[in-house]
Design a protein around this motif. Sequence first.
Motif, PDB file in Angstrom:
ATOM      1  N   PHE A 177       7.257 -43.908 -10.225  1.00 56.35           N
ATOM      2  CA  PHE A 177       7.168 -44.302 -11.628  1.00 56.35           C
ATOM      3  C   PHE A 177       7.284 -45.811 -11.777  1.00 56.35           C
ATOM      4  O   PHE A 177       6.472 -46.449 -12.464  1.00 56.35           O
ATOM      5  N   PHE A 178       8.297 -46.408 -11.188  1.00 54.71           N
ATOM      6  CA  PHE A 178       8.522 -47.848 -11.374  1.00 54.71           C
ATOM      7  C   PHE A 178       7.399 -48.690 -10.771  1.00 54.71           C
ATOM      8  O   PHE A 178       7.130 -49.802 -11.245  1.00 54.71           O
ATOM      9  N   ASN A 179       6.713 -48.162  -9.762  1.00 58.13           N
ATOM     10  CA  ASN A 179       5.586 -48.886  -9.171  1.00 58.13           C
ATOM     11  C   ASN A 179       4.248 -48.538  -9.827  1.00 58.13           C
ATOM     12  O   ASN A 179       3.212 -49.084  -9.464  1.00 58.13           O
ATOM     13  N   PHE A 235       4.218 -28.868  -9.901  1.00 55.93           N
ATOM     14  CA  PHE A 235       4.861 -30.139 -10.266  1.00 55.93           C
ATOM     15  C   PHE A 235       5.571 -30.691  -9.035  1.00 55.93           C
ATOM     16  O   PHE A 235       6.188 -29.939  -8.284  1.00 55.93           O
ATOM     17  N   ASN A 236       5.505 -32.012  -8.871  1.00 60.52           N
ATOM     18  CA  ASN A 236       6.295 -32.603  -7.791  1.00 60.52           C
ATOM     19  C   ASN A 236       7.490 -33.396  -8.313  1.00 60.52           C
ATOM     20  O   ASN A 236       8.195 -34.042  -7.549  1.00 60.52           O
ATOM     21  N   HIS A 237       7.722 -33.353  -9.630  1.00 63.81           N
ATOM     22  CA  HIS A 237       9.033 -33.711 -10.179  1.00 63.81           C
ATOM     23  C   HIS A 237       9.322 -32.715 -11.298  1.00 63.81           C
ATOM     24  O   HIS A 237       8.596 -32.640 -12.292  1.00 63.81           O
ATOM     25  N   LYS A 238      10.391 -31.948 -11.124  1.00 70.10           N
ATOM     26  CA  LYS A 238      10.678 -30.842 -12.032  1.00 70.10           C
ATOM     27  C   LYS A 238      11.845 -31.186 -12.964  1.00 70.10           C
ATOM     28  O   LYS A 238      12.829 -31.799 -12.529  1.00 70.10           O
ATOM     29  N   ILE A 239      11.709 -30.765 -14.220  1.00 71.17           N
ATOM     30  CA  ILE A 239      12.742 -30.967 -15.226  1.00 71.17           C
ATOM     31  C   ILE A 239      13.472 -29.648 -15.434  1.00 71.17           C
ATOM     32  O   ILE A 239      12.877 -28.644 -15.837  1.00 71.17           O
ATOM     33  N   TYR A 240      14.784 -29.646 -15.166  1.00 72.30           N
ATOM     34  CA  TYR A 240      15.571 -28.424 -15.277  1.00 72.30           C
ATOM     35  C   TYR A 240      16.220 -28.347 -16.655  1.00 72.30           C
ATOM     36  O   TYR A 240      17.399 -28.674 -16.833  1.00 72.30           O
ATOM     37  N   PHE A 247      -4.413 -41.072 -12.538  1.00 71.27           N
ATOM     38  CA  PHE A 247      -3.158 -41.566 -13.082  1.00 71.27           C
ATOM     39  C   PHE A 247      -2.082 -41.547 -12.000  1.00 71.27           C
ATOM     40  O   PHE A 247      -2.093 -40.697 -11.107  1.00 71.27           O
ATOM     41  N   ASP A 248      -1.152 -42.486 -12.112  1.00 66.95           N
ATOM     42  CA  ASP A 248      -0.032 -42.516 -11.169  1.00 66.95           C
ATOM     43  C   ASP A 248       1.011 -41.468 -11.524  1.00 66.95           C
ATOM     44  O   ASP A 248       1.644 -40.882 -10.648  1.00 66.95           O
ATOM     45  N   VAL A 249       1.196 -41.270 -12.847  1.00 70.00           N
ATOM     46  CA  VAL A 249       2.188 -40.311 -13.338  1.00 70.00           C
ATOM     47  C   VAL A 249       1.571 -39.531 -14.499  1.00 70.00           C
ATOM     48  O   VAL A 249       0.939 -40.129 -15.378  1.00 70.00           O
ATOM     49  N   VAL A 250       1.755 -38.214 -14.499  1.00 70.92           N
ATOM     50  CA  VAL A 250       1.296 -37.386 -15.612  1.00 70.92           C
ATOM     51  C   VAL A 250       2.469 -36.543 -16.105  1.00 70.92           C
ATOM     52  O   VAL A 250       3.054 -35.771 -15.337  1.00 70.92           O
ATOM     53  N   PHE A 251       2.817 -36.707 -17.389  1.00 72.66           N
ATOM     54  CA  PHE A 251       3.873 -35.908 -18.010  1.00 72.66           C
ATOM     55  C   PHE A 251       3.258 -34.726 -18.745  1.00 72.66           C
ATOM     56  O   PHE A 251       2.280 -34.884 -19.488  1.00 72.66           O
ATOM     57  N   PHE A 252       3.881 -33.560 -18.574  1.00 73.76           N
ATOM     58  CA  PHE A 252       3.457 -32.341 -19.283  1.00 73.76           C
ATOM     59  C   PHE A 252       4.632 -31.838 -20.134  1.00 73.76           C
ATOM     60  O   PHE A 252       5.406 -30.985 -19.688  1.00 73.76           O
ATOM     61  N   THR A 267      -6.962 -32.386  -8.691  1.00 76.07           N
ATOM     62  CA  THR A 267      -7.573 -33.726  -8.662  1.00 76.07           C
ATOM     63  C   THR A 267      -6.611 -34.775  -8.111  1.00 76.07           C
ATOM     64  O   THR A 267      -6.870 -35.968  -8.196  1.00 76.07           O
ATOM     65  N   HIS A 268      -5.503 -34.297  -7.551  1.00 79.02           N
ATOM     66  CA  HIS A 268      -4.557 -35.162  -6.829  1.00 79.02           C
ATOM     67  C   HIS A 268      -3.966 -36.263  -7.713  1.00 79.02           C
ATOM     68  O   HIS A 268      -3.812 -37.399  -7.267  1.00 79.02           O
ATOM     69  N   GLN A 269      -3.623 -35.912  -8.967  1.00 80.01           N
ATOM     70  CA  GLN A 269      -2.857 -36.859  -9.784  1.00 80.01           C
ATOM     71  C   GLN A 269      -1.501 -37.027  -9.100  1.00 80.01           C
ATOM     72  O   GLN A 269      -0.833 -36.055  -8.772  1.00 80.01           O
ATOM     73  N   LYS A 270      -1.099 -38.261  -8.887  1.00 75.61           N
ATOM     74  CA  LYS A 270      -0.049 -38.560  -7.910  1.00 75.61           C
ATOM     75  C   LYS A 270       1.294 -37.898  -8.214  1.00 75.61           C
ATOM     76  O   LYS A 270       1.853 -37.170  -7.389  1.00 75.61           O
ATOM     77  N   LEU A 271       1.855 -38.143  -9.400  1.00 75.50           N
ATOM     78  CA  LEU A 271       3.154 -37.579  -9.764  1.00 75.50           C
ATOM     79  C   LEU A 271       2.987 -36.726 -11.013  1.00 75.50           C
ATOM     80  O   LEU A 271       2.568 -37.217 -12.058  1.00 75.50           O
TER      81      LEU A 271
END
Length: 334
Positions: free
Chosen positions: A8-10, A120-125, A84-89, A103-107
């Motif tokens: 995210f920061f990059n 998802f490769n970052h999960k919100i609990y 996109f580097d990051v995609v929020f759902f 389509t290999h959207q990075k995060l």
Amino acid sequence: MAEPKEIFFNSKKIAVVRTDKIGDMVLTLPMIKAIKESFPDKQISLIASSYTKVLIENCEFIDNTYFLEDFSDGIKGIFKNKKFDVVFFPRPKFNEVLSAFRTHQKLRVGSAYRWYSILFNHKIYAHRKTAEKHEAEYNVNMVENLTGRQLKTELVRPVISENFQRKIETLLKTYQLEGKNFIIIHPGSGGSAYEWKPENFGKLAEAVYQQTGLKTLITGDDSDIQKCNIVNNIAETSINLCSQLTLSELIALISHSKLLIANSTGVIHIAAALGIKVLGLYPNSPHLSPKRWGPYSKDSICITPDSKDKNHQDDMNLIDFNKVLEGALELCRK
């Protein structure tokens, strides 16, 4: 792969996907505002339905907008053409998440509690159905969870063009209603919520007029015509504008009103974003309640069915008419 926070920061290009209704979009924009204000170097894209276009036009926090309807294969086409580097759902749908994965959207950031959450490769609990937070706060919390920063949750005021302002000012002059001397009742919900009976709204409009002198403008779309007619027939002083306004015109009209009264539906959130007082009628079940879906505003009152019985906690017929009238009068006199 690098840690999600590092990605995210990059990152340079961030997308937020929200392709459902008006109210959902109003409550997603605080997330975009929080990202842009805290990370101004990020380029933010919003992927949405064109139905919400008037809400997001000229929004200062959005760099690019992509509408599903502008691509022949919808979200697949967007993700094929845009990286996109990051995609929020914030409110994920399987086909949308799958398209981002393929389509290999990075995060890809989304709920840990969907059967397809492996995508998802970052999960919100967070179980939103428990309504421990407001929907707008849940959305902003996704960014907080990823970045480790505390962010503000603030609604984004819709931009109203001078053209639509003039149209509504002309309309109000014909009814001698300048200067916030009217309220709006919106009796429908587009099928998205439990509803208080239109007969109750009609009695309410008449009672408010008798005690304050404030006339009621009735609004709704084509699906609300029957309900609006019932309100209009009971409240003899009301003015029925059902199916006569575009969404842009409705937003402009709301901005001139003293108070909006409605079931749980998108216009409540539009009014709150415009700084207009709101009286909302809601069921009690947590996932439907004002705790999650109420107007995100201090100038608001929410009333729910008066029942401790779980079998009847969402029965809108159990909403006390006198409580609604008291709430309306309190807000009118503020």
